[in-house]
Scaffold this motif. Sequence first.
Motif, mmCIF file in Angstrom:
data_model
loop_
_atom_site.group_PDB
_atom_site.id
_atom_site.type_symbol
_atom_site.label_atom_id
_atom_site.label_comp_id
_atom_site.label_asym_id
_atom_site.label_seq_id
_atom_site.Cartn_x
_atom_site.Cartn_y
_atom_site.Cartn_z
ATOM 1 N N PRO A 159 -7.274 -35.227 -23.631
ATOM 2 C CA PRO A 159 -8.440 -34.482 -23.192
ATOM 3 C C PRO A 159 -9.399 -34.200 -24.340
ATOM 4 N N GLY A 160 -10.704 -34.105 -24.066
ATOM 5 C CA GLY A 160 -11.684 -33.782 -25.089
ATOM 6 C C GLY A 160 -12.556 -34.971 -25.401
ATOM 7 N N SER A 161 -13.303 -34.899 -26.494
ATOM 8 C CA SER A 161 -14.125 -36.024 -26.923
ATOM 9 C C SER A 161 -13.977 -36.182 -28.415
ATOM 10 N N GLY A 162 -13.649 -37.368 -28.882
ATOM 11 C CA GLY A 162 -13.333 -37.600 -30.276
ATOM 12 C C GLY A 162 -14.524 -38.036 -31.094
ATOM 13 N N ALA A 163 -14.463 -37.728 -32.385
ATOM 14 C CA ALA A 163 -15.542 -38.109 -33.278
ATOM 15 C C ALA A 163 -15.611 -39.619 -33.446
ATOM 16 N N VAL A 164 -14.475 -40.302 -33.349
ATOM 17 C CA VAL A 164 -14.491 -41.742 -33.551
ATOM 18 C C VAL A 164 -14.857 -42.482 -32.280
ATOM 19 N N GLY A 165 -14.996 -41.772 -31.168
ATOM 20 C CA GLY A 165 -15.357 -42.457 -29.939
ATOM 21 C C GLY A 165 -14.207 -43.268 -29.400
ATOM 22 N N MET A 166 -13.029 -42.685 -29.285
ATOM 23 C CA MET A 166 -11.900 -43.369 -28.700
ATOM 24 C C MET A 166 -12.159 -43.587 -27.222
ATOM 25 N N VAL A 167 -11.189 -44.163 -26.539
ATOM 26 C CA VAL A 167 -11.346 -44.306 -25.106
ATOM 27 C C VAL A 167 -11.664 -42.942 -24.533
ATOM 28 N N VAL A 181 -2.984 -29.903 -23.841
ATOM 29 C CA VAL A 181 -2.266 -30.533 -22.744
ATOM 30 C C VAL A 181 -2.906 -30.102 -21.441
ATOM 31 N N PRO A 182 -3.043 -30.986 -20.464
ATOM 32 C CA PRO A 182 -3.635 -30.581 -19.191
ATOM 33 C C PRO A 182 -2.966 -29.346 -18.627
ATOM 34 N N LEU A 203 2.889 -35.277 -14.511
ATOM 35 C CA LEU A 203 1.962 -35.686 -13.457
ATOM 36 C C LEU A 203 0.532 -35.233 -13.771
ATOM 37 N N SER A 204 0.393 -34.068 -14.410
ATOM 38 C CA SER A 204 -0.935 -33.593 -14.807
ATOM 39 C C SER A 204 -1.601 -34.560 -15.773
ATOM 40 N N VAL A 205 -0.809 -35.137 -16.687
ATOM 41 C CA VAL A 205 -1.362 -36.117 -17.617
ATOM 42 C C VAL A 205 -1.840 -37.355 -16.863
ATOM 43 N N PHE A 206 -1.018 -37.835 -15.920
ATOM 44 C CA PHE A 206 -1.391 -39.025 -15.162
ATOM 45 C C PHE A 206 -2.608 -38.773 -14.268
ATOM 46 N N ASN A 207 -2.844 -37.517 -13.911
ATOM 47 C CA ASN A 207 -3.997 -37.181 -13.078
ATOM 48 C C ASN A 207 -5.220 -36.775 -13.894
ATOM 49 N N SER A 208 -5.119 -36.836 -15.231
ATOM 50 C CA SER A 208 -6.230 -36.434 -16.091
ATOM 51 C C SER A 208 -7.374 -37.440 -15.992
ATOM 52 N N GLU A 209 -8.561 -36.997 -16.404
ATOM 53 C CA GLU A 209 -9.746 -37.860 -16.367
ATOM 54 C C GLU A 209 -9.535 -39.096 -17.228
ATOM 55 N N TYR A 210 -8.906 -38.916 -18.380
ATOM 56 C CA TYR A 210 -8.627 -40.041 -19.272
ATOM 57 C C TYR A 210 -7.767 -41.084 -18.581
ATOM 58 N N ALA A 211 -6.671 -40.646 -17.945
ATOM 59 C CA ALA A 211 -5.758 -41.588 -17.301
ATOM 60 C C ALA A 211 -6.433 -42.305 -16.145
ATOM 61 N N ARG A 212 -7.258 -41.582 -15.393
ATOM 62 C CA ARG A 212 -7.936 -42.193 -14.246
ATOM 63 C C ARG A 212 -8.923 -43.265 -14.679
ATOM 64 N N SER A 213 -9.456 -43.158 -15.905
ATOM 65 C CA SER A 213 -10.475 -44.101 -16.363
ATOM 66 C C SER A 213 -9.882 -45.412 -16.864
ATOM 67 N N ASN A 256 6.440 -49.614 -19.048
ATOM 68 C CA ASN A 256 6.135 -48.456 -19.890
ATOM 69 C C ASN A 256 4.706 -47.951 -19.722
ATOM 70 N N HIS A 257 3.960 -48.485 -18.767
ATOM 71 C CA HIS A 257 2.620 -48.012 -18.481
ATOM 72 C C HIS A 257 2.535 -47.624 -17.007
ATOM 73 N N PHE A 258 1.948 -46.446 -16.752
ATOM 74 C CA PHE A 258 1.955 -45.917 -15.377
ATOM 75 C C PHE A 258 0.594 -45.333 -15.024
ATOM 76 N N LYS A 259 0.344 -45.300 -13.733
ATOM 77 C CA LYS A 259 -0.936 -44.787 -13.230
ATOM 78 C C LYS A 259 -0.670 -43.977 -11.958
ATOM 79 N N SER A 260 -1.463 -42.944 -11.757
ATOM 80 C CA SER A 260 -1.288 -42.089 -10.576
ATOM 81 C C SER A 260 -1.706 -42.814 -9.304
ATOM 82 N N THR A 261 -0.977 -42.567 -8.221
ATOM 83 C CA THR A 261 -1.328 -43.145 -6.911
ATOM 84 C C THR A 261 -2.392 -42.314 -6.203
ATOM 85 N N ALA A 262 -2.805 -41.205 -6.815
ATOM 86 C CA ALA A 262 -3.741 -40.298 -6.146
ATOM 87 C C ALA A 262 -5.186 -40.778 -6.243
ATOM 88 N N PHE A 263 -5.451 -41.820 -7.066
ATOM 89 C CA PHE A 263 -6.848 -42.239 -7.276
ATOM 90 C C PHE A 263 -6.976 -43.740 -7.099
#
Length: 263
Positions: A159-167, A181-182, A203-213, A256-263
Amino acid sequence: MSGASPGKEKKNTQSLVAVTVKQMFNAASATADDSFQIDGVDVHNVTIVGKIVSATEQSTCLIYKIDDGTGKVEVRFWIDSDDSELLNRNKAEWQVGTYVRVTGQLRTFQGQRNIVAFQIRPVSDFNEVTYHFLEVVYAHLHRTNGTKATGAPAAAGMPGSGAVGMVPGMTTPGPATKPPVPAMGAGGIGMGSGMDPCQQMVLSVFNSEYARSRDIGVGFDELCQNLNGQFTPAQIRQAVDFLVNDGHVYSTIDENHFKSTAF
């Protein structure tokens, strides 16, 4: 075939710097001769990793638009029209939707930042995408903090916005900062959901804006880093298995990579 611009000499004396598109756009322009600075350091030759979102062919070059999650940049690859076999092979590999690593020189063309590519290579292992962003964070910390950046950049949070412009959503917290943490309840997960605290936080992490993107979702190592030691890797793995079996998340590019089914 060569990616070098006709009539212009490459600045081979400069080291290669791993960057994001956002960093390139935010780089200070030191002079009028395509000289740039990131974190106060001269930068000429750069490497990025991203997805091809558009492709155009001209008589002298191939032009691609690359999206790395922090922005989109135009990449120009100068071609040798006499080598049609290599040209056709490269065009077949560099298709829209393909993740690639681009290495080249940061330039300004018609007032816009772009890359004149020396090399474009398809990404065959998605771990390279994660590694590239970790390398960007480490290089940023090393340039800004010097010897303080002695470890791997495992503290890059979501969460947040990084100075280096990460994902979108990733940060580069300082030595005394822990990535947030969410909050409980993010994405509609509350205390009455029947899940234990670890399952709720995962699950909160998987539902975060970052994960959804992200098309590939969140990697297990990233998940553990974001939870910041609140639970053991074994507890987190059990929570992920529960969420998969319960239909809340699904695996994407590997186990080892997962995504929420809610979106």
